[in-house]
Write an enzyme that holds these catalytic residues in place. Structure first.
Site, PDB file in Angstrom:
ATOM      1  N   TYR A 145       0.844  -1.203   0.000  1.00 55.08           N
ATOM      2  CA  TYR A 145       0.000   0.000   0.000  1.00 55.08           C
ATOM      3  C   TYR A 145       0.879   1.252   0.000  1.00 55.08           C
ATOM      4  CZ  TYR A 145      -3.716   3.187   1.624  1.00 55.08           C
ATOM      5  OH  TYR A 145      -4.624   4.223   1.765  1.00 55.08           O
ATOM      6  N   ASN A 190     -14.256  -0.842  13.612  1.00 52.40           N
ATOM      7  CA  ASN A 190     -14.121  -2.002  14.508  1.00 52.40           C
ATOM      8  C   ASN A 190     -14.632  -1.679  15.910  1.00 52.40           C
ATOM      9  OD1 ASN A 190     -13.008  -3.721  12.652  1.00 52.40           O
ATOM     10  ND2 ASN A 190     -11.087  -4.036  13.737  1.00 52.40           N
TER      11      ASN A 190
HETATM   12  P1  NAD Z   1     -12.684   1.904   0.358  1.00 53.52           P
HETATM   13  O1  NAD Z   1     -12.016   0.585   0.421  1.00 53.52           O
HETATM   14  O2  NAD Z   1     -14.022   2.057   1.004  1.00 53.52           O
HETATM   15  O3  NAD Z   1     -12.836   2.404  -1.145  1.00 53.52           O
HETATM   16  C1  NAD Z   1     -11.968   2.028  -2.177  1.00 53.52           C
HETATM   17  C2  NAD Z   1     -12.813   1.739  -3.406  1.00 53.52           C
HETATM   18  O4  NAD Z   1     -11.957   1.389  -4.500  1.00 53.52           O
HETATM   19  C3  NAD Z   1     -13.768   0.556  -3.207  1.00 53.52           C
HETATM   20  O5  NAD Z   1     -15.049   0.892  -3.671  1.00 53.52           O
HETATM   21  C4  NAD Z   1     -13.145  -0.545  -4.040  1.00 53.52           C
HETATM   22  O6  NAD Z   1     -14.079  -1.500  -4.493  1.00 53.52           O
HETATM   23  C5  NAD Z   1     -12.493   0.241  -5.149  1.00 53.52           C
HETATM   24  N1  NAD Z   1     -11.385  -0.466  -5.803  1.00 53.52           N
HETATM   25  C6  NAD Z   1     -10.360  -1.131  -5.208  1.00 53.52           C
HETATM   26  N2  NAD Z   1      -9.548  -1.646  -6.132  1.00 53.52           N
HETATM   27  C7  NAD Z   1     -10.054  -1.296  -7.356  1.00 53.52           C
HETATM   28  C8  NAD Z   1      -9.667  -1.540  -8.691  1.00 53.52           C
HETATM   29  N3  NAD Z   1      -8.563  -2.248  -8.978  1.00 53.52           N
HETATM   30  N4  NAD Z   1     -10.429  -1.039  -9.683  1.00 53.52           N
HETATM   31  C9  NAD Z   1     -11.552  -0.332  -9.417  1.00 53.52           C
HETATM   32  N5  NAD Z   1     -11.975  -0.073  -8.163  1.00 53.52           N
HETATM   33  C10 NAD Z   1     -11.226  -0.548  -7.145  1.00 53.52           C
HETATM   34  O7  NAD Z   1     -11.653   2.965   0.982  1.00 53.52           O
HETATM   35  P2  NAD Z   1     -11.790   4.521   1.239  1.00 53.52           P
HETATM   36  O8  NAD Z   1     -11.531   4.765   2.666  1.00 53.52           O
HETATM   37  O9  NAD Z   1     -13.016   5.062   0.621  1.00 53.52           O
HETATM   38  O10 NAD Z   1     -10.516   5.067   0.443  1.00 53.52           O
HETATM   39  C11 NAD Z   1     -10.622   5.702  -0.816  1.00 53.52           C
HETATM   40  C12 NAD Z   1      -9.251   6.197  -1.257  1.00 53.52           C
HETATM   41  O11 NAD Z   1      -8.723   7.114  -0.302  1.00 53.52           O
HETATM   42  C13 NAD Z   1      -8.228   5.066  -1.389  1.00 53.52           C
HETATM   43  O12 NAD Z   1      -7.408   5.327  -2.500  1.00 53.52           O
HETATM   44  C14 NAD Z   1      -7.423   5.189  -0.111  1.00 53.52           C
HETATM   45  O13 NAD Z   1      -6.111   4.715  -0.281  1.00 53.52           O
HETATM   46  C15 NAD Z   1      -7.457   6.680   0.141  1.00 53.52           C
HETATM   47  N6  NAD Z   1      -7.262   6.966   1.564  1.00 53.52           N
HETATM   48  C16 NAD Z   1      -8.271   6.764   2.471  1.00 53.52           C
HETATM   49  C17 NAD Z   1      -8.040   7.010   3.811  1.00 53.52           C
HETATM   50  C18 NAD Z   1      -9.114   6.837   4.846  1.00 53.52           C
HETATM   51  O14 NAD Z   1      -8.843   7.018   6.031  1.00 53.52           O
HETATM   52  N7  NAD Z   1     -10.346   6.520   4.515  1.00 53.52           N
HETATM   53  C19 NAD Z   1      -6.783   7.451   4.241  1.00 53.52           C
HETATM   54  C20 NAD Z   1      -5.783   7.627   3.296  1.00 53.52           C
HETATM   55  C21 NAD Z   1      -6.037   7.399   1.955  1.00 53.52           C
HETATM   56  N1  UDP Z   2      -6.270  -0.898  15.674  1.00 50.83           N
HETATM   57  C1  UDP Z   2      -6.669  -1.439  16.883  1.00 50.83           C
HETATM   58  N2  UDP Z   2      -7.743  -2.267  16.894  1.00 50.83           N
HETATM   59  C2  UDP Z   2      -8.473  -2.564  15.782  1.00 50.83           C
HETATM   60  C3  UDP Z   2      -8.079  -1.979  14.553  1.00 50.83           C
HETATM   61  C4  UDP Z   2      -6.968  -1.161  14.531  1.00 50.83           C
HETATM   62  O1  UDP Z   2      -6.046  -1.205  17.930  1.00 50.83           O
HETATM   63  O2  UDP Z   2      -9.451  -3.318  15.898  1.00 50.83           O
HETATM   64  C5  UDP Z   2      -5.117   0.014  15.666  1.00 50.83           C
HETATM   65  C6  UDP Z   2      -4.066  -0.291  14.606  1.00 50.83           C
HETATM   66  O3  UDP Z   2      -3.121  -1.220  15.102  1.00 50.83           O
HETATM   67  C7  UDP Z   2      -3.465   1.081  14.381  1.00 50.83           C
HETATM   68  C8  UDP Z   2      -4.641   2.043  14.578  1.00 50.83           C
HETATM   69  O4  UDP Z   2      -5.598   1.302  15.338  1.00 50.83           O
HETATM   70  O5  UDP Z   2      -2.484   1.364  15.350  1.00 50.83           O
HETATM   71  C9  UDP Z   2      -5.281   2.499  13.280  1.00 50.83           C
HETATM   72  O6  UDP Z   2      -5.556   1.353  12.501  1.00 50.83           O
HETATM   73  P1  UDP Z   2      -6.317   1.418  11.119  1.00 50.83           P
HETATM   74  O7  UDP Z   2      -6.285   0.050  10.552  1.00 50.83           O
HETATM   75  O8  UDP Z   2      -7.635   2.073  11.295  1.00 50.83           O
HETATM   76  O9  UDP Z   2      -5.474   2.419  10.208  1.00 50.83           O
HETATM   77  P2  UDP Z   2      -3.918   2.691   9.965  1.00 50.83           P
HETATM   78  O10 UDP Z   2      -3.084   1.789  10.809  1.00 50.83           O
HETATM   79  O11 UDP Z   2      -3.726   2.423   8.515  1.00 50.83           O
HETATM   80  O12 UDP Z   2      -3.750   4.100  10.359  1.00 50.83           O
END
Ligand code: NAD
Ligand code: UDP
Length: 311
Positions: A145, A190
């Site tokens: 990722y 979660n």
């Molecule tokens: P999400 O998993 O809910 O959404 C991702 C979407 O992309 C899903 O609908 C999935 O089906 C689609 N997808 C995955 N692989 C694909 C592919 N190969 N072709 C077409 N569609 C595909 O996650 P989200 O939280 O909505 O995240 C959206 C974007 O924002 C992602 O790129 C993620 O990396 C980025 N992002 C999100 C967060 C967050 O906290 N939510 C933080 C940092 C970055």
């Molecule tokens: N985490 C946790 N319990 C859970 C899920 C996540 O303690 O059930 C912790 C995880 O280890 C991390 C933080 O919460 O330290 C955020 O996790 P998340 O997967 O939401 O996002 P990211 O690690 O990508 O920021």
């Protein structure tokens, strides 16, 4: 002016909120998704709008359409999902970026990349500014990722320099809110689901690691402001809420707000789990006039209401 806009990953958590906001602003929106972590359920309520379309497509293969703007969000975002098939995750980030940048170049569209605070890895600089290069293990569990997103940023910057593609890069910090999937695996969903079901709250590690949680409405506002900013501002720009909490504080807050009888249990910390994360948003404030408005407690209450209705 009405714009035609492509949203990849539009059926996911953030994508569905983005599609909704763009439609409300009067635009013509095409949502593209392969439904790996997203679901039709997230956007089905938008289908009654004649200016909304959904297309099943995987961004790792080329796609052609005429649009003015592309928001590239396609990529699983939860660690359990992006680690399920790490090769596919990296292909989605890298080949998805190449396909969307190639499309943007051909049709002269503006393209925004949903990058991530994960480009900073386990950061040694706190809070994280955009000038920090990060601390990422290139062969660790999170690398598919983190490195995929880093490579996508490189591609964006070079399509801009080499081919004059109009690009925008935002680095999104942990965002939460309604329409997160109950089995998404990220910490906010979660904890809320566990608390509402009266199950144990699973803290990984000692719970002293920190995250800064941004409510989805604030995030979408920042994302759209970035797309609409002057062409010479390409980013990357941090979009997140600087309010920093330990994971234990989050667990206690969720228990309190749900009036839950759940107990906290401690489970092993996954490898390379970042110890701290907090955005420096000075650049977003200056360039976009943006800062988040919704405090964690207010956002959690809205999110808890959502989960009460779905579980
Ligand atoms: P999400 O998993 O809910 O959404 C991702 C979407 O992309 C899903 O609908 C999935 O089906 C689609 N997808 C995955 N692989 C694909 C592919 N190969 N072709 C077409 N569609 C595909 O996650 P989200 O939280 O909505 O995240 C959206 C974007 O924002 C992602 O790129 C993620 O990396 C980025 N992002 C999100 C967060 C967050 O906290 N939510 C933080 C940092 C970055
Ligand atoms: N985490 C946790 N319990 C859970 C899920 C996540 O303690 O059930 C912790 C995880 O280890 C991390 C933080 O919460 O330290 C955020 O996790 P998340 O997967 O939401 O996002 P990211 O690690 O990508 O920021």
């Amino acid at each position: 002016m009405k714009k035609k806009i492509l949203v990849t990953g539009g059926a996911g958590f953030l994508g569905s909120h983005l599609c909704e906001r763009l439609l409300n602003e009067g635009h013509d929106v095409v949502c593209l998704d392969n439904y790996f972590t997203g679901q039709k359920q997230n956007v089905v309520h938008l289908l009654k709008n004649p200016y909304f379309e959904i297309i099943r497509h995987d961004v790792t293969t080329p796609f052609f359409i005429e649009v003015d703007e592309i928001f590239n969000l396609a990529c699983p975002a939860s660690p359990i999902h992006y680690q399920y098939n790490p090769i596919k995750t990296m292909k989605t980030s890298v080949m998805g970026a190449i396909n969307m940048l190639g499309l943007a170049k051909r049709i002269k569209a503006k393209v925004l990349q949903a990058s991530t605070s994960e480009v900073y890895g386990d950061p040694k600089i706190h809070p994280q500014t955009e000038s920090y290069w990060g601390n990422v293990n290139p062969i660790g569990e999170r690398a598919c990722y983190d490195e995929g997103k880093r490579a996508a940023e490189t591609l964006f910057v070079n399509y801009h320099k080499q081919n004059n593609v109009r690009i925008k890069i935002i680095r999104i910090f942990n965002t939460y809110g309604p329409r997160m999937h109950p089995n998404d695996g990220r910490v906010v969903s979660n904890f809320i689901v566990q608390a509402l079901k009266g199950e144990n709250i699973s803290i990984y590690g000692d719970g002293n690691q920190t995250r800064s949680f941004c409510y989805v409405d604030d995030l979408i506002d920042g994302m759209i402001r970035m797309m609409n900013s002057r062409d010479s501002f390409t980013g990357p720009v941090n979009i997140g809420n600087p309010g920093e909490f330990t994971i234990r504080e989050l667990a206690e807050k969720v228990i309190q707000l749900t009036n839950s009888s759940s107990k906290i249990i401690y489970q092993p910390l996954p490898s390379d789990d970042p110890m701290q994360r907090k955005p420096d948003i000075t650049l977003a404030q200056k360039e976009l006039g943006w800062e988040p408005k919704i405090h964690l407690e207010e956002g959690l209450i809205k999110t808890i209401e959502f989960f009460k209705s779905v579980i």
